[in-house]
Enzyme design. Structure first.
Site, PDB file in Angstrom:
ATOM      1  N   HIS A  22       1.052 -16.480   0.532  1.00 18.60           N
ATOM      2  CA  HIS A  22       2.178 -15.924  -0.214  1.00 18.60           C
ATOM      3  C   HIS A  22       2.639 -16.975  -1.223  1.00 18.60           C
ATOM      4  CE1 HIS A  22       2.587 -12.398   2.348  1.00 18.60           C
ATOM      5  NE2 HIS A  22       2.339 -13.198   3.369  1.00 18.60           N
ATOM      6  N   CYS A  34       3.750 -13.344  -6.862  1.00 14.23           N
ATOM      7  CA  CYS A  34       3.113 -12.466  -5.887  1.00 14.23           C
ATOM      8  C   CYS A  34       2.877 -11.085  -6.489  1.00 14.23           C
ATOM      9  CB  CYS A  34       3.976 -12.358  -4.636  1.00 14.23           C
ATOM     10  SG  CYS A  34       3.226 -11.378  -3.334  1.00 14.23           S
TER      11      CYS A  34
END
Length: 110
Positions: A22, A34
């Protein structure tokens, strides 16, 4: 950090790519790194599926922290060229994100 690993053949064709992790650029739902990486990768996969009708291997985690896409072997030449062009476009887009947000996404080639 999002880690993108691009696996290529000896002549430079993309065989597969893996995205892990992430970005942690911002809170969930606000993370533009992201969101950008996800949009580029899933947009590419959707384009490949729609435009070529191939059946690649796709593995992903339910939490969104893992995606692997593998190109099938022995595709017809015209289909392989389309797949490669789309994957090369994806790599260029991801490299653009990496250039601006290198603390949050890293691309490697092998």
């Amino acid at each position: 950090m999002i880690r993108v690993a691009i696996q290529q053949t000896s002549d430079g064709k993309i065989m597969s790519f893996t995205m892990k992790g992430h970005a942690n650029f911002a809170e969930h739902g606000q993370d533009i790194v992201c969101a950008g990486a996800s949009a580029v990768s899933f947009g590419t996969i959707n384009a490949i599926l729609q435009l070529t009708k191939i059946k690649p291997r796709i593995d992903q985690s339910s939490d969104g922290g893992y995606l692997r896409f593998t190109v099938p072997e022995q595709l017809p030449k015209d289909v392989e060229e389309k797949v490669q062009l789309l994957l090369q476009g994806m790599v260029i887009s991801l490299q653009t994100i990496e250039r601006d947000y290198g603390k949050y996404i890293h691309i490697t080639f092998s």
